[in-house]
Write an enzyme that holds these catalytic residues in place. Structure first.
Site, mmCIF file in Angstrom:
data_model
loop_
_atom_site.group_PDB
_atom_site.id
_atom_site.type_symbol
_atom_site.label_atom_id
_atom_site.label_comp_id
_atom_site.label_asym_id
_atom_site.label_seq_id
_atom_site.Cartn_x
_atom_site.Cartn_y
_atom_site.Cartn_z
ATOM 1 N N LYS A 1 64.328 18.730 19.163
ATOM 2 C CA LYS A 1 65.870 18.506 18.942
ATOM 3 C C LYS A 1 66.071 17.206 19.770
ATOM 4 O O LYS A 1 65.879 16.936 21.058
ATOM 5 C CB LYS A 1 66.712 19.548 19.764
ATOM 6 C CG LYS A 1 67.857 19.399 19.037
ATOM 7 C CD LYS A 1 69.181 20.003 20.018
ATOM 8 C CE LYS A 1 69.741 18.967 21.114
ATOM 9 N NZ LYS A 1 70.170 17.580 20.617
ATOM 10 N N GLU B 1 62.058 16.208 32.820
ATOM 11 C CA GLU B 1 62.234 14.742 33.221
ATOM 12 C C GLU B 1 63.601 14.277 33.310
ATOM 13 O O GLU B 1 64.246 14.179 32.349
ATOM 14 C CB GLU B 1 61.512 13.822 32.187
ATOM 15 C CG GLU B 1 59.872 13.890 32.062
ATOM 16 C CD GLU B 1 59.128 13.401 33.039
ATOM 17 O OE1 GLU B 1 59.726 12.519 33.898
ATOM 18 O OE2 GLU B 1 58.077 13.838 33.507
ATOM 19 N N CYS C 1 66.496 5.738 33.129
ATOM 20 C CA CYS C 1 66.029 6.791 34.263
ATOM 21 C C CYS C 1 65.608 5.976 35.376
ATOM 22 O O CYS C 1 66.047 6.391 36.453
ATOM 23 C CB CYS C 1 65.446 8.089 33.802
ATOM 24 S SG CYS C 1 63.654 7.388 32.931
ATOM 25 N N GLU D 1 73.996 9.148 39.800
ATOM 26 C CA GLU D 1 73.510 8.462 38.691
ATOM 27 C C GLU D 1 74.604 7.873 37.865
ATOM 28 O O GLU D 1 75.520 8.838 37.251
ATOM 29 C CB GLU D 1 72.312 9.154 38.106
ATOM 30 C CG GLU D 1 72.038 8.346 36.815
ATOM 31 C CD GLU D 1 70.766 9.174 36.068
ATOM 32 O OE1 GLU D 1 71.392 10.219 35.487
ATOM 33 O OE2 GLU D 1 69.850 8.835 35.656
HETATM 34 P P1 NAD Z 1 71.546 14.984 28.299
HETATM 35 O O1 NAD Z 1 71.208 15.789 29.293
HETATM 36 O O2 NAD Z 1 73.100 14.784 28.330
HETATM 37 O O3 NAD Z 1 71.096 15.164 27.125
HETATM 38 C C1 NAD Z 1 69.576 15.267 26.637
HETATM 39 C C2 NAD Z 1 69.451 16.170 25.466
HETATM 40 O O4 NAD Z 1 69.831 17.587 25.913
HETATM 41 C C3 NAD Z 1 69.960 15.745 24.219
HETATM 42 O O5 NAD Z 1 69.161 16.321 23.066
HETATM 43 C C4 NAD Z 1 71.191 16.773 24.281
HETATM 44 O O6 NAD Z 1 71.657 16.934 22.851
HETATM 45 C C5 NAD Z 1 70.595 17.921 25.106
HETATM 46 N N1 NAD Z 1 71.578 19.000 25.608
HETATM 47 C C6 NAD Z 1 72.742 18.764 26.148
HETATM 48 N N2 NAD Z 1 73.177 19.963 26.673
HETATM 49 C C7 NAD Z 1 72.508 20.940 26.366
HETATM 50 C C8 NAD Z 1 72.188 22.268 26.430
HETATM 51 N N3 NAD Z 1 73.044 22.958 27.145
HETATM 52 N N4 NAD Z 1 71.160 23.010 26.013
HETATM 53 C C9 NAD Z 1 70.090 22.305 25.523
HETATM 54 N N5 NAD Z 1 70.051 20.939 25.108
HETATM 55 C C10 NAD Z 1 71.042 20.346 25.694
HETATM 56 O O7 NAD Z 1 71.012 13.322 28.859
HETATM 57 P P2 NAD Z 1 71.422 11.973 27.876
HETATM 58 O O8 NAD Z 1 72.576 11.699 28.273
HETATM 59 O O9 NAD Z 1 71.084 12.201 26.580
HETATM 60 O O10 NAD Z 1 70.301 11.034 28.808
HETATM 61 C C11 NAD Z 1 70.605 10.343 29.838
HETATM 62 C C12 NAD Z 1 69.916 11.181 31.015
HETATM 63 O O11 NAD Z 1 68.601 11.165 30.826
HETATM 64 C C13 NAD Z 1 70.067 10.535 32.332
HETATM 65 O O12 NAD Z 1 70.221 11.358 33.240
HETATM 66 C C14 NAD Z 1 68.417 9.741 32.504
HETATM 67 O O13 NAD Z 1 68.175 9.559 33.776
HETATM 68 C C15 NAD Z 1 67.710 10.932 31.965
HETATM 69 N N6 NAD Z 1 66.360 10.360 31.336
HETATM 70 C C16 NAD Z 1 65.203 10.692 32.189
HETATM 71 C C17 NAD Z 1 64.248 10.249 31.912
HETATM 72 C C18 NAD Z 1 62.699 10.440 32.818
HETATM 73 O O14 NAD Z 1 61.680 10.318 32.048
HETATM 74 N N7 NAD Z 1 63.044 11.130 33.960
HETATM 75 C C19 NAD Z 1 64.035 9.275 30.688
HETATM 76 C C20 NAD Z 1 65.253 9.021 30.053
HETATM 77 C C21 NAD Z 1 66.265 9.515 30.562
#
Ligand code: NAD
Length: 509
Positions: A202, A277, A312, A412
């Protein structure tokens, strides 16, 4: 600071590039077939550069998710996939490497269309679409090498010979964010399939187009139906249906700390396996013996160029020794001045908009709170005007004299905002660096190799860059503390998609 001189608002549009890419209508890939969603709900994908509607994607319902998990379950429980000989599984997956390499230029452009990453930036290795091919290449190389162990017999009181096997963990829900969607897909799907798992992917609702394009490539392989499935949709609905589905054995997630916490909570009921992650508030530690101006430039590149701080591992807290504070800021300002916003497909554009309007509002709120908390706004904090006003742009922003306990330093932000914090000695720098709930990455800028090693061991973060930082497919990366659970990359990542089974055999000897 912006390349808008010759642009009027109406001239900045991504629609011609969208049309040239011939994006197919977003459907779901279930059990080896492209299917329409069970519901009529669609997600409107807006360009972060212009807020024009790019396309709509299916917002998968709980029924769609159930179909996807059912297909993956059958392919795992009844199909040949987890039991295939190593050579057969490798042969079925290997053609994807060449398909990804061939499609890389198109995938890069799709990524630019969906999340605004400047096309000039996609030539960087870790954000190029070609890196996905390398990630698959690396993980597929493990298929015929990942094995168990045999153990010496421990005591004469037993004749049992012990040995262990690595077996695939089962059905994997792979959930990825929008900021580097091609790499993030590969980091999950490659080790999961290599280990013999089946997958329901997803992608983020803000960047599903590249995943749909890669699913078209996977569809060209001869995989058994149900080995790979794709559902698109909103996190709160389709994502939630996926993480709570009892047919899922493991959730592999990259995204925010909040959703990561929710996934842990939801996984508790069925004791699902998880890899998380999550976010970061990574420090850079800059010492006077470093090439300080270059360090200022390197840190600010992560904040202001490319994804404009929406990474991130971006080093968003610059801890700078008082003796080289001004020199560091000179370097940082030089990069801020080089930012060129504009059409993300223009090779001269070098920085991206924020992903959506909500994120822009959130970052502007941090700017306000930074000033209210007493930090000094050295640069930015405002939005570029004219042709860029329709997009989600914020000028590169630097706060100095930041208190490490303030929101600006603890939370963040995910935008082009750098918090600069002075320190006087090494111990103080380590204390400030570790004074955070996060532990994803850190940068150390020094020419003193002993200091570099000493600090690399003292900082509680999963990846430390000394005078540089990048991604390689064969090295484990992940977070300490609230930045995550588990690692991606290398053998460690692959093992996380397996269970270890121990078998003991009475040998009579
Ligand atoms: P997000 O957590 O809002 O969404 C990530 C994914 O989770 C999306 O596909 C979203 O649709 C899904 N999602 C949201 N709510 C959900 C739920 N209740 N159940 C299941 N899935 C759900 O994050 P974002 O805004 O897409 O990305 C930014 C974040 O990702 C930042 O915090 C960044 O630091 C982190 N990030 C971490 C890494 C790493 O390797 N550690 C890499 C890239 C981004």
């Amino acid at each position: 600071m912006t390349n808008t001189d010759n642009l009027s608002r109406s001239e900045l549009s991504v629609l011609a590039n969208r049309d040239a890419l011939e994006i197919a209508p977003g459907r779901l890939y279930l059990g080896g077939q492209w299917r329409d969603s069970d519901s009529d709900a669609r997600w409107q994908h807006l360009s972060p550069a212009t807020n024009e509607e790019v396309t709509t994607i299916a917002d998968a319902s709980a029924t769609d998710v159930d179909r996807a998990v059912g297909a993956a379950r059958r392919a795992f429980d009844e199909g040949p996939w987890p039991r295939l000989r190593a050579k057969e599984r490798k042969a079925l997956l290997e053609p994807l490497i060449a398909l990804l390499r061939e499609a890389a230029p198109r995938l890069s452009r799709i990524q630019t269309l969906e999340n605004g990453m400047p096309i000039s930036f996609t030539s960087q290795y870790r954000l190029s679409a070609a890196v996905a091919a390398d990630v698959f290449d690396h993980h597929l190389g493990w298929i015929d090498k990942l094995g168990g162990e045999t153990y010496p017999q421990y005591t004469e009181r037993s004749d049992l010979q012990y040995l262990s096997f690595r077996e695939p963990v089962g059905v994997v829900a792979a959930i990825v964010p929008w900021n580097a969607p091609v790499l993030q897909l590969a980091n999950k799907v490659a080790p999961a399939l290599a280990a013999g798992c089946t997958v329901v992917l997803k992608p983020s609702e803000y960047a599903s187009l590249s995943s749909l394009a890669i699913a078209e490539l996977i569809d060209r392989l001869d995989l058994p139906p149900g080995v790979f499935n794709l559902v698109t949709g909103v996190g709160a609905t389709s994502g939630e249906a996926l993480i709570t589905h009892p047919g899922v054995d493991k959730v592999s997630f990259t995204g925010s700390r909040g959703v990561g916490g929710r996934i842990l909570e939801a996984s508790g009921r069925d004791i699902k396996r998880v890899t998380l992650e999550l976010g970061g508030k990574s420090p850079s530690l800059v010492f006077p013996d470093a090439d300080v101006r270059e360090a200022g430039k390197a840190v600010m590149r992560m904040i202001a160029l490319g994804m404009s701080g929406q990474q991130c591992t971006a080093q968003t807290r610059a801890l700078v020794h008082v003796d080289c504070y001004d020199e560091f800021l000179d370097g940082a300002r030089e990069i801020a001045a080089s930012v060129r916003y504009g059409d993300p497909f223009d090779p001269d554009t070098n920085a991206s908009p924020l992903i959506n309007k909500q994120q822009l509002v959130k970052v502007l709120d941090y700017v306000e709170s930074g000033t209210a908390e007493g930090a000094h706004l050295l640069l930015g904090g405002d939005r570029p005007g004219d042709a860029l006003s329709a997009g989600n742009y914020l000028n590169p922003t630097i706060f100095t004299q930041v208190d490490n306990r303030s929101r600006l330093a603890q939370e963040e932000i995910f935008g082009p905002v750098l918090a600069v914090i002075p320190f006087s000695d090494e111990d103080e720098a380590v204390r400030i660096a570790n004074d955070t709930e996060y532990g994803l990455a850190a940068g150390i800028y020094t020419t003193d190799i002993a200091r570099a090693f000493r600090l690399a061991r003292r900082i509680r973060a999963g990846a430390i860059g000394v005078n540089g930082y990048t991604f390689m497919p064969n090295a484990p990366i992940g977070g300490y503390k609230t930045s995550g659970l588990g690692r991606e990359g290398g053998r460690t990542a692959l093992e996380a998609y397996t269970e270890q089974k121990t078998v003991m055999i009475e040998t009579g000897a």
